[in-house]
Design a protein around this motif. Sequence first.
Motif, PDB file in Angstrom:
ATOM      1  N   GLY A   1       0.818  -1.194   0.000  1.00 39.04           N
ATOM      2  CA  GLY A   1       0.000   0.000   0.000  1.00 39.04           C
ATOM      3  C   GLY A   1       0.854   1.246   0.000  1.00 39.04           C
ATOM      4  N   GLU A   2       0.196   2.383   0.085  1.00 42.65           N
ATOM      5  CA  GLU A   2       0.888   3.671   0.027  1.00 42.65           C
ATOM      6  C   GLU A   2       1.860   3.850   1.187  1.00 42.65           C
ATOM      7  OE1 GLU A   2      -0.646   7.990  -1.579  1.00 42.65           O
ATOM      8  OE2 GLU A   2      -1.863   6.928  -0.106  1.00 42.65           O
ATOM      9  N   ASP A   3       1.605   3.142   2.294  1.00 45.46           N
ATOM     10  CA  ASP A   3       2.477   3.242   3.466  1.00 45.46           C
ATOM     11  C   ASP A   3       3.705   2.342   3.366  1.00 45.46           C
ATOM     12  OD1 ASP A   3       1.262   0.784   3.697  1.00 45.46           O
ATOM     13  OD2 ASP A   3       0.416   1.139   5.696  1.00 45.46           O
ATOM     14  N   GLY A   4       3.839   1.604   2.258  1.00 48.30           N
ATOM     15  CA  GLY A   4       4.978   0.713   2.089  1.00 48.30           C
ATOM     16  C   GLY A   4       4.805  -0.636   2.744  1.00 48.30           C
ATOM     17  N   GLN A   5       3.642  -0.858   3.376  1.00 49.27           N
ATOM     18  CA  GLN A   5       3.358  -2.125   4.045  1.00 49.27           C
ATOM     19  C   GLN A   5       2.481  -2.996   3.159  1.00 49.27           C
ATOM     20  OE1 GLN A   5       4.837  -2.756   7.152  1.00 49.27           O
ATOM     21  NE2 GLN A   5       5.853  -0.844   6.554  1.00 49.27           N
ATOM     22  N   ARG A   6       2.448  -4.288   3.474  1.00 45.40           N
ATOM     23  CA  ARG A   6       1.628  -5.241   2.717  1.00 45.40           C
ATOM     24  C   ARG A   6       0.179  -4.764   2.638  1.00 45.40           C
ATOM     25  NH1 ARG A   6       1.091 -11.493   4.812  1.00 45.40           N
ATOM     26  NH2 ARG A   6       0.820 -12.499   2.777  1.00 45.40           N
ATOM     27  N   LEU A   7      -0.403  -4.845   1.438  1.00 45.86           N
ATOM     28  CA  LEU A   7      -1.797  -4.455   1.256  1.00 45.86           C
ATOM     29  C   LEU A   7      -2.687  -5.393   2.064  1.00 45.86           C
ATOM     30  CD1 LEU A   7      -3.610  -2.469  -0.334  1.00 45.86           C
ATOM     31  CD2 LEU A   7      -3.837  -4.241  -2.083  1.00 45.86           C
ATOM     32  N   ARG A   8      -3.549  -4.801   2.887  1.00 40.82           N
ATOM     33  CA  ARG A   8      -4.397  -5.553   3.815  1.00 40.82           C
ATOM     34  C   ARG A   8      -5.865  -5.475   3.399  1.00 40.82           C
ATOM     35  NH1 ARG A   8      -1.306  -8.587   7.683  1.00 40.82           N
ATOM     36  NH2 ARG A   8       0.733  -7.573   7.698  1.00 40.82           N
ATOM     37  N   TYR A   9      -6.687  -6.329   4.035  1.00 40.69           N
ATOM     38  CA  TYR A   9      -8.082  -6.488   3.632  1.00 40.69           C
ATOM     39  C   TYR A   9      -9.037  -6.323   4.817  1.00 40.69           C
ATOM     40  CZ  TYR A   9      -6.189  -7.583  -0.820  1.00 40.69           C
ATOM     41  OH  TYR A   9      -5.523  -7.461  -2.005  1.00 40.69           O
ATOM     42  N   GLY A  10     -10.331  -6.166   4.470  1.00 36.53           N
ATOM     43  CA  GLY A  10     -11.340  -5.909   5.491  1.00 36.53           C
ATOM     44  C   GLY A  10     -11.486  -4.439   5.808  1.00 36.53           C
ATOM     45  N   LYS A  11     -11.094  -3.573   4.861  1.00 35.63           N
ATOM     46  CA  LYS A  11     -11.181  -2.133   5.067  1.00 35.63           C
ATOM     47  C   LYS A  11     -12.636  -1.671   4.910  1.00 35.63           C
ATOM     48  CE  LYS A  11      -8.056  -1.532   1.811  1.00 35.63           C
ATOM     49  NZ  LYS A  11      -7.622  -2.937   1.577  1.00 35.63           N
ATOM     50  N   PRO A  12     -12.997  -0.520   5.471  1.00 33.98           N
ATOM     51  CA  PRO A  12     -14.370  -0.023   5.332  1.00 33.98           C
ATOM     52  C   PRO A  12     -14.772   0.120   3.872  1.00 33.98           C
ATOM     53  CG  PRO A  12     -13.185   1.232   7.002  1.00 33.98           C
ATOM     54  CD  PRO A  12     -12.172   0.343   6.343  1.00 33.98           C
ATOM     55  N   GLY A  13     -15.907  -0.452   3.523  1.00 30.83           N
ATOM     56  CA  GLY A  13     -16.396  -0.362   2.155  1.00 30.83           C
ATOM     57  C   GLY A  13     -15.639  -1.222   1.158  1.00 30.83           C
ATOM     58  N   TYR A  14     -14.699  -2.040   1.645  1.00 30.79           N
ATOM     59  CA  TYR A  14     -13.913  -2.935   0.786  1.00 30.79           C
ATOM     60  C   TYR A  14     -13.143  -2.173  -0.303  1.00 30.79           C
ATOM     61  CZ  TYR A  14     -17.123  -6.180   3.030  1.00 30.79           C
ATOM     62  OH  TYR A  14     -17.882  -6.853   3.951  1.00 30.79           O
ATOM     63  N   GLY A  15     -12.687  -0.961   0.020  1.00 33.68           N
ATOM     64  CA  GLY A  15     -11.967  -0.157  -0.956  1.00 33.68           C
ATOM     65  C   GLY A  15     -10.471  -0.136  -0.697  1.00 33.68           C
ATOM     66  N   ASN A  16      -9.704  -0.164  -1.767  1.00 34.66           N
ATOM     67  CA  ASN A  16      -8.245  -0.034  -1.686  1.00 34.66           C
ATOM     68  C   ASN A  16      -7.833   1.396  -2.002  1.00 34.66           C
ATOM     69  OD1 ASN A  16      -7.646  -2.836  -1.300  1.00 34.66           O
ATOM     70  ND2 ASN A  16      -7.931  -3.170  -3.496  1.00 34.66           N
ATOM     71  N   GLY A  17      -6.740   1.828  -1.366  1.00 36.73           N
ATOM     72  CA  GLY A  17      -6.060   3.045  -1.778  1.00 36.73           C
ATOM     73  C   GLY A  17      -4.996   2.713  -2.800  1.00 36.73           C
ATOM     74  N   PRO A  18      -4.090   3.645  -3.097  1.00 42.31           N
ATOM     75  CA  PRO A  18      -3.003   3.383  -4.035  1.00 42.31           C
ATOM     76  C   PRO A  18      -2.135   2.211  -3.561  1.00 42.31           C
ATOM     77  CG  PRO A  18      -3.188   5.731  -3.618  1.00 42.31           C
ATOM     78  CD  PRO A  18      -4.085   5.058  -2.633  1.00 42.31           C
ATOM     79  N   PHE A  19      -1.604   1.452  -4.524  1.00 41.42           N
ATOM     80  CA  PHE A  19      -0.733   0.333  -4.177  1.00 41.42           C
ATOM     81  C   PHE A  19       0.220   0.079  -5.340  1.00 41.42           C
ATOM     82  CE2 PHE A  19      -4.331  -1.682  -6.324  1.00 41.42           C
ATOM     83  CZ  PHE A  19      -3.699  -2.539  -7.224  1.00 41.42           C
ATOM     84  N   VAL A  20       1.214  -0.760  -5.095  1.00 42.58           N
ATOM     85  CA  VAL A  20       2.081  -1.221  -6.170  1.00 42.58           C
ATOM     86  C   VAL A  20       2.320  -2.711  -5.980  1.00 42.58           C
ATOM     87  CG1 VAL A  20       4.193  -0.574  -4.935  1.00 42.58           C
ATOM     88  CG2 VAL A  20       4.256  -0.904  -7.428  1.00 42.58           C
ATOM     89  N   ALA A  21       2.176  -3.473  -7.059  1.00 41.91           N
ATOM     90  CA  ALA A  21       2.512  -4.897  -7.069  1.00 41.91           C
ATOM     91  C   ALA A  21       3.878  -5.030  -7.747  1.00 41.91           C
ATOM     92  CB  ALA A  21       1.468  -5.686  -7.843  1.00 41.91           C
ATOM     93  N   MET A  22       4.776  -5.785  -7.123  1.00 39.35           N
ATOM     94  CA  MET A  22       6.151  -5.868  -7.598  1.00 39.35           C
ATOM     95  C   MET A  22       6.593  -7.324  -7.736  1.00 39.35           C
ATOM     96  SD  MET A  22       7.250  -2.614  -7.646  1.00 39.35           S
ATOM     97  CE  MET A  22       9.032  -2.594  -7.415  1.00 39.35           C
ATOM     98  N   GLY A  23       7.469  -7.555  -8.690  1.00 45.71           N
ATOM     99  CA  GLY A  23       8.095  -8.867  -8.829  1.00 45.71           C
ATOM    100  C   GLY A  23       9.361  -8.947  -8.000  1.00 45.71           C
ATOM    101  N   GLY A  24      10.476  -9.429  -8.580  1.00 50.11           N
ATOM    102  CA  GLY A  24      11.707  -9.621  -7.819  1.00 50.11           C
ATOM    103  C   GLY A  24      12.450  -8.342  -7.544  1.00 50.11           C
TER     104      GLY A  24
END
Length: 261
Positions: free
Chosen positions: A238-261
């Motif tokens: 997520g935007e905070d640099g931590q693993r994207l987590r689930y169960g957020k209000p309204g099931y909405g995500n903020g900005p994120f980045v998915a990365m390979g190696g």
Amino acid sequence: MTDRLTADLASGALAEALADIAEDAARVILPYWRSGVVAEAKADDSPVTQADREAEALILARLAELYPEVQAVAEEQVAAGEAPTSLGEWYWLIDPLDGTRGFVEGRESYTVNIALIHRDVPVAGVVTAPATQMTWRSGPTGGGAFRRRFGEAWQAIQVRERPASPIALLSHSITDDEAARLATRYGCGQWQGTDSSLKFCLIAEGRFDAYPRTGPTSEWDTAAGQAVLEAAGGRVMGEDGQRLRYGKPGYGNGPFVAMGG
């Protein structure tokens, strides 16, 4: 939680079962593809078709047969106001047809997504691409990630080491200028646009390197792809640099980045 669910999760049998369900949902969807199917607008102005609804009904019924004690949160169920009002430690996140706009326009990159969440982490996931008849899944706990063409054997996949010229995958919904800026921000000199959770899977199998996202997404858009990518050695932050987590209000995500190696 039943011993069966945790045992199936650890052995990989659960992800195998999810793959079979997702592929059966794909068979429900395929007759509607490139058939002139009409999309309706939901309250949030996103499109929905009969294919979405029929695939979701199949997935929910099959999951209830296998693991009746696990709650389910599914996209069309939420849109209809029928989602659980509170969640336990374990629940499903389901997007029966991710990339509906592209599906209606006849593009190939739409997917079926099923993920199992434990507390706030996706611990198993399956993504199926009906048009290409490909499925990606997480493996046994700590056992990597896999893909198969319908009816064929599973093959192990993993992210690639970051190359000298990494390539980003980006949403079709952003402008070329915005895409170029976003790719550069994550050290990628090249980028390619595609729809749906397929982006996570293409990184997981070592063909691309990053998928940054600033626009809104829902948790059912990302959970299954995140489970596959993490099992393949990647990460989603997520935007905070931590693993994207689930169960957020309204099931909405903020900005994120998915990365390979």
